[in-house]
Design an enzyme around this catalytic site. Structure first.
Site, PDB file in Angstrom:
ATOM      1  N   LYS A  54      -2.676  -4.076  36.211  1.00  0.00           N
ATOM      2  CA  LYS A  54      -1.564  -3.114  36.335  1.00  0.00           C
ATOM      3  C   LYS A  54      -0.629  -3.228  35.139  1.00  0.00           C
ATOM      4  O   LYS A  54      -0.211  -2.220  34.566  1.00  0.00           O
ATOM      5  CB  LYS A  54      -0.789  -3.374  37.635  1.00  0.00           C
ATOM      6  CG  LYS A  54      -1.518  -2.853  38.867  1.00  0.00           C
ATOM      7  CD  LYS A  54      -0.906  -3.346  40.169  1.00  0.00           C
ATOM      8  CE  LYS A  54      -1.790  -2.938  41.347  1.00  0.00           C
ATOM      9  NZ  LYS A  54      -1.434  -3.595  42.604  1.00  0.00           N
ATOM     10  N   GLN A  98       3.060  -7.175  45.169  1.00  0.00           N
ATOM     11  CA  GLN A  98       1.621  -7.324  45.414  1.00  0.00           C
ATOM     12  C   GLN A  98       1.380  -7.958  46.788  1.00  0.00           C
ATOM     13  O   GLN A  98       1.917  -9.020  47.089  1.00  0.00           O
ATOM     14  CB  GLN A  98       0.995  -8.190  44.304  1.00  0.00           C
ATOM     15  CG  GLN A  98      -0.499  -8.333  44.395  1.00  0.00           C
ATOM     16  CD  GLN A  98      -1.238  -7.010  44.174  1.00  0.00           C
ATOM     17  OE1 GLN A  98      -0.941  -6.256  43.250  1.00  0.00           O
ATOM     18  NE2 GLN A  98      -2.196  -6.719  45.041  1.00  0.00           N
ATOM     19  N   ASP A 121       4.658   2.421  45.329  1.00  0.00           N
ATOM     20  CA  ASP A 121       3.473   2.194  46.165  1.00  0.00           C
ATOM     21  C   ASP A 121       3.496   3.094  47.400  1.00  0.00           C
ATOM     22  O   ASP A 121       2.484   3.244  48.082  1.00  0.00           O
ATOM     23  CB  ASP A 121       3.444   0.727  46.631  1.00  0.00           C
ATOM     24  CG  ASP A 121       2.298  -0.050  46.020  1.00  0.00           C
ATOM     25  OD1 ASP A 121       1.386   0.578  45.450  1.00  0.00           O
ATOM     26  OD2 ASP A 121       2.313  -1.294  46.138  1.00  0.00           O
TER      27      ASP A 121
END
Ligand code: NAD
Length: 296
Positions: A54, A98, A121
């Site tokens: 990422k 994460q 997200d």
């Protein structure tokens, strides 16, 4: 007739290039690059790989990547204090924590602490609610990537029968909402669904997000249907000690019947990071009071 292959890798590369093209104008107007903060707790090897890719993709797109690596022993309060700092930091447009987090940390509390307008997200309940009522917000990256591939292949999805297999908050549920927003007739199948094969047979669009290797067989697929395989499963490979990745769909048999199908790897997988960059670029524009470019 063999199905057309939906090349997610190529689509994702195109999307990343379109994102990168929007950054110089953004820099010109604001004097800075869009910024994505990624928070990693602990040393889970898979999570470390994801976070590294990422970060790399963010920089390649011309954006700023801020990585925060925390010890597995970090307390929930310390993590919440970092989220508060990132919420207040004007150079940070997107915050990604994460998952999974260590067991002593309440994931919902951490996700809930992220400013919904930096929740690239799309996991915050405010963004799940926005999606459910059709308001503008951030949509989880994997299902949004699936919708992009479907629209690219089919154009209008209006009136089509869609079956989503899986009802997770990250993939299945937002996928169903997105298909509904495109005016599909949507069925959500899950582990308690009876006669799954019959349910799948009705579908013009099949989205598989189960996590069971090659579970969906070719003779479940309606001829000509479009099949999107979200599954990523590691199974023993051809030679001793080797592994390979397979999807939730039995690719060989499904490709005989479907009109189009995503391969694993190279289908949905590459879309997730590309959409994360897209969401970050959109967040940055909105936070600066700019309209996100239509190419995003
Ligand atoms: P999950 O485990 O949270 O959810 C799986 C869902 O499948 C559940 O809702 C369950 O009801 C359903 N299910 C389980 N067994 C079933 C059965 N026998 N019949 C019908 N439904 C059944 O998983 P998830 O996070 O939604 O991920 C699903 C898959 O997608 C996994 O393989 C995961 O690795 C993959 N994934 C890929 C990406 C990507 O970037 N491509 C992103 C997220 C997840």
């Amino acid at each position: 007739m063999a199905a057309d292959i939906i090349d997610g890798k190529a689509f994702a590369a195109g999307l990343r290039a379109r994102i990168a093209e929007t950054i110089p104008a953004f820099r010109e107007k604001t004097g800075r690059a869009p910024g994505l903060a990624v928070v990693l707790v602990g040393e889970d090897p898979a999570s470390q790989v994801y976070v590294r890719s990422k970060g790399k993709a963010t920089v390649e797109a011309g954006m700023e990547s801020f990585e925060h690596k925390l010890e597995p022993t970090v307390t929930q309060d310390e993590l919440l204090a970092l989220i508060a700092k990132l919420n207040a930091d004007r150079t940070v447009d997107g915050i990604l924590v994460q998952l999974p987090l260590p067991k002593h940390i309440d994931e919902a509390a951490v996700i809930g602490a992220i400013d919904p307008d930096k929740d690239v997200d799309g996991f915050h309940v405010v963004n799940a609610g926005r999606l459910a009522v059709g308001a503008t917000g951030f949509v989880p990256c994997t299902p949004l990537g699936c919708i992009m591939l479907l629209k690219d292949r089919l154009g209008s999805l209006s009136g089509l029968d869609a079956v989503v297999i899986g009802r997770s908050n990250i993939v299945g549920k937002p996928m169903a909402q997105l298909l509904l927003a495109e005016s599909c007739t949507v069925t959500v199948a899950h582990s308690r669904t009876r006669d799954l094969a019959d349910v799948v047979r009705r579908a013009d669009i099949v989205v598989a997000a189960v996590g069971r290797p090659e579970m969906i067989k070719g003779d479940w697929i309606k001829p000509g249907a479009t099949v999107i395989d979200v599954g990523i499963n590691r199974v023993p490979g051809a030679s001793e000690g080797k592994t390979k990745l397979v999807g939730d769909v039995d690719y060989a048999s499904a490709a005989e019947v479907a009109g189009a199908i995503t391969p694993v790897p190279g289908g949905v997988g590459p879309m997730t990071i590309a959409v994360l960059l897209r969401n970050t670029a959109v967040a940055a524009h909105l936070r600066e009071g700019l309209s996100p470019p239509p190419t995003l």
